[in-house]
Design an enzyme around this catalytic site. Sequence first.
Site, mmCIF file in Angstrom:
data_model
loop_
_atom_site.group_PDB
_atom_site.id
_atom_site.type_symbol
_atom_site.label_atom_id
_atom_site.label_comp_id
_atom_site.label_asym_id
_atom_site.label_seq_id
_atom_site.Cartn_x
_atom_site.Cartn_y
_atom_site.Cartn_z
ATOM 1 N N VAL A 16 53.582 42.767 36.272
ATOM 2 C CA VAL A 16 54.560 43.788 35.542
ATOM 3 C C VAL A 16 54.248 43.299 34.162
ATOM 4 C CG1 VAL A 16 56.568 44.592 34.663
ATOM 5 C CG2 VAL A 16 56.331 44.241 37.018
ATOM 6 N N ARG A 48 50.895 28.815 34.847
ATOM 7 C CA ARG A 48 49.706 28.321 34.970
ATOM 8 C C ARG A 48 48.785 28.936 33.957
ATOM 9 N NH1 ARG A 48 48.604 30.801 40.732
ATOM 10 N NH2 ARG A 48 49.899 32.137 39.736
ATOM 11 N N VAL A 132 65.791 48.706 38.462
ATOM 12 C CA VAL A 132 65.785 49.558 39.657
ATOM 13 C C VAL A 132 65.128 50.864 39.697
ATOM 14 C CG1 VAL A 132 67.593 50.836 40.809
ATOM 15 C CG2 VAL A 132 68.446 49.056 39.827
ATOM 16 N N ASP A 201 66.281 43.177 48.513
ATOM 17 C CA ASP A 201 65.903 43.945 47.294
ATOM 18 C C ASP A 201 66.900 45.343 46.954
ATOM 19 O OD1 ASP A 201 63.533 44.404 45.244
ATOM 20 O OD2 ASP A 201 63.676 46.309 46.258
ATOM 21 N N LYS A 205 69.596 46.387 44.122
ATOM 22 C CA LYS A 205 69.579 47.609 43.191
ATOM 23 C C LYS A 205 70.853 48.286 43.669
ATOM 24 C CE LYS A 205 64.355 47.712 43.451
ATOM 25 N NZ LYS A 205 63.211 48.047 44.379
HETATM 26 P P1 NDP Z 1 54.702 38.193 39.508
HETATM 27 O O1 NDP Z 1 55.003 37.238 40.620
HETATM 28 O O2 NDP Z 1 53.500 39.066 39.664
HETATM 29 O O3 NDP Z 1 54.681 37.546 37.961
HETATM 30 C C1 NDP Z 1 55.663 36.440 37.723
HETATM 31 C C2 NDP Z 1 55.206 35.863 36.469
HETATM 32 O O4 NDP Z 1 56.204 34.920 35.942
HETATM 33 C C3 NDP Z 1 53.942 35.137 36.454
HETATM 34 O O5 NDP Z 1 53.049 35.390 35.438
HETATM 35 C C4 NDP Z 1 54.046 33.673 36.837
HETATM 36 O O6 NDP Z 1 53.206 32.855 35.900
HETATM 37 C C5 NDP Z 1 55.537 33.714 35.781
HETATM 38 N N1 NDP Z 1 56.287 32.528 36.241
HETATM 39 C C6 NDP Z 1 56.657 32.026 37.350
HETATM 40 N N2 NDP Z 1 57.664 30.957 36.975
HETATM 41 C C7 NDP Z 1 57.595 30.631 35.627
HETATM 42 C C8 NDP Z 1 58.109 29.822 34.872
HETATM 43 N N3 NDP Z 1 58.985 28.967 35.523
HETATM 44 N N4 NDP Z 1 57.833 29.871 33.607
HETATM 45 C C9 NDP Z 1 57.259 30.821 32.946
HETATM 46 N N5 NDP Z 1 56.586 31.785 33.766
HETATM 47 C C10 NDP Z 1 56.815 31.700 35.016
HETATM 48 O O7 NDP Z 1 55.985 39.304 39.654
HETATM 49 P P2 NDP Z 1 56.233 40.688 39.090
HETATM 50 O O8 NDP Z 1 55.510 40.929 37.856
HETATM 51 O O9 NDP Z 1 55.941 41.392 40.409
HETATM 52 O O10 NDP Z 1 57.773 40.939 38.874
HETATM 53 C C11 NDP Z 1 58.598 40.476 37.545
HETATM 54 C C12 NDP Z 1 59.795 40.816 37.756
HETATM 55 O O11 NDP Z 1 59.959 42.231 37.660
HETATM 56 C C13 NDP Z 1 60.705 40.448 39.089
HETATM 57 O O12 NDP Z 1 62.044 40.298 38.423
HETATM 58 C C14 NDP Z 1 60.719 41.665 39.774
HETATM 59 O O13 NDP Z 1 61.759 41.905 40.443
HETATM 60 C C15 NDP Z 1 60.793 42.976 38.679
HETATM 61 N N6 NDP Z 1 60.056 44.038 39.407
HETATM 62 C C16 NDP Z 1 58.753 44.248 39.791
HETATM 63 C C17 NDP Z 1 58.305 45.296 40.214
HETATM 64 C C18 NDP Z 1 56.824 45.439 40.789
HETATM 65 O O14 NDP Z 1 56.388 46.653 41.109
HETATM 66 N N7 NDP Z 1 56.244 44.278 40.752
HETATM 67 C C19 NDP Z 1 59.045 46.531 40.208
HETATM 68 C C20 NDP Z 1 60.368 46.394 39.316
HETATM 69 C C21 NDP Z 1 60.754 45.289 39.041
HETATM 70 P P3 NDP Z 1 51.868 32.619 36.429
HETATM 71 O O15 NDP Z 1 51.011 33.937 36.272
HETATM 72 O O16 NDP Z 1 51.191 31.396 35.888
HETATM 73 O O17 NDP Z 1 52.028 32.387 37.921
HETATM 74 N N1 HSE Z 2 59.259 45.187 46.276
HETATM 75 C C1 HSE Z 2 59.871 46.199 45.529
HETATM 76 C C2 HSE Z 2 59.623 47.631 46.487
HETATM 77 C C3 HSE Z 2 59.347 46.500 44.304
HETATM 78 O O1 HSE Z 2 58.879 47.540 47.495
HETATM 79 O O2 HSE Z 2 60.248 48.805 45.957
HETATM 80 C C4 HSE Z 2 59.929 47.186 43.161
HETATM 81 O O3 HSE Z 2 61.366 46.513 42.932
#
Ligand code: NDP
Ligand code: HSE
Length: 434
Positions: A16, A48, A132, A201, A205
């Site tokens: 995201v 990282r 959500v 999950d 929501k």
């Molecule tokens: P990712 O796992 O792809 O990304 C997580 C990011 O957080 C990475 O860049 C990671 O760093 C960083 N991170 C992890 N730990 C730390 C820390 N301790 N300090 C600083 N940075 C940190 O997650 P998503 O982007 O998929 O999801 C993000 C949020 O969005 C979540 O809450 C998820 O539930 C929500 N969401 C996601 C959706 C989706 O389709 N993916 C849909 C709706 C909501 P690094 O890159 O260095 O590993």
């Molecule tokens: N893992 C979730 C899904 C991502 O499959 O809908 C969106 O929250």
Amino acid sequence: MTRPPLKIALLGCGVVGTEVVRLLREQADDLTARVGVPLELAGIAVRRLDKRREGVPAELLTTDAMDLVTGDVDIVVEVIGGLEPARGLLLAAMKTGKSVVTANKALLAEDGATLFGAAREYGTDIYYEASVAGAIPLLRPLRESLVGDHVQRVMGIVNGTTNYILDQMDSSGAGFSEALGEAQALGYAEADPTADIEGFDAAAKAAILAQLAFHTRVTAAGVHREGIADVTAADIASAKAMNCVVKLLAICERVPSEGHRGGRGVSVRVHPVMIPRTHPLASVREAYNAVFVEAESAGSLMFYGAGAGGAPTASAVLGDIVAVARNRVNGTRGPAESTYADLPVLPMADTITRYHVALDVADRSGVLARVADAFAENDVSIQAVRQEGHGREAQLVIVTHRAPDGALSATIEGLRELEIVREVASVMRVEGDE
Ligand code: NDP
Ligand code: HSE
């Protein structure tokens, strides 16, 4: 006099976050026009520093997220996920007067009270549209557009991964493991798909939706949760025979006491459901999400679209960034948390549901009567019965009228004790018109 830009700290730059960076950069001019001042990305916290990130300015990256959120920024956008360090970072941001935007359903459903309490105490905004159903505008309609109405029910498909798996099982006859493998290969399901498959999950929501719909605090712990790991190809076939389809639904509804509009409580649950193929949610295919809202004056509303993915979710995050930025420019705040109704969150046993039950039984006289007795003993009325013979064995398929879930569970226990019942082959709740 030109106003200084609003500075944004982005926490997390994964699926995201990377798209949030892209949209902030590509749409900078439009965003400036819409907000009234430029939005400047001041820093990006990650785990990282050495990871390759297409289109992300390396000079903005830091591993010191706490320094970033407590520093010279106006808006903190959290897309890390999980409970910690996200909670500590958001609290520190609000304590130092920042507006916050988060997509973190797990944290909101677990400990929303602490976050909303901090927003109230420090007079800051907290927006969370992306938490959500990804891109689908759903929380703002519940929080603002429908705030003058009386929402009775919110029911929908809020997890794309499980919808993809169930859709595959329905359309190609695939078993659960095979369909899960396909979902993983396509990148819908995580390597560890537990949160999706087991319904965590969707339950998070559901808690967020119920809290907004019923002005009542609901946490993940208050949500009855069952996942899809036990849904078999036989369940899907049984649903097909009834012209139904199996979906994992999040259902949030008022359970009123007789003749009392104010309601006795709310029921919030996530579990597999058989719904008629004619139901609008039945046509939601692949990894799409859709949510039905029933409100007293508005009637039935349906929200449909992409519930996950980097760009769709970033669209919702950007909407929140613009909203909190406008509030800062205008010196106002968005609506605070509303939990004044404080309705009890009822146990699953008090929820009114219908059941589909498939029983493997001996095919001889008196069997149907004894099975019917087990339902009658618990005051559960039968709507339909179908029998399929298999030599000296038979499968009885029974669909009930609406009854308390506790009575239906007691009926199943009673059936399991009957010597004529070889096996309770399938038990699933049914939604849609009787
Ligand atoms: P990712 O796992 O792809 O990304 C997580 C990011 O957080 C990475 O860049 C990671 O760093 C960083 N991170 C992890 N730990 C730390 C820390 N301790 N300090 C600083 N940075 C940190 O997650 P998503 O982007 O998929 O999801 C993000 C949020 O969005 C979540 O809450 C998820 O539930 C929500 N969401 C996601 C959706 C989706 O389709 N993916 C849909 C709706 C909501 P690094 O890159 O260095 O590993
Ligand atoms: N893992 C979730 C899904 C991502 O499959 O809908 C969106 O929250």
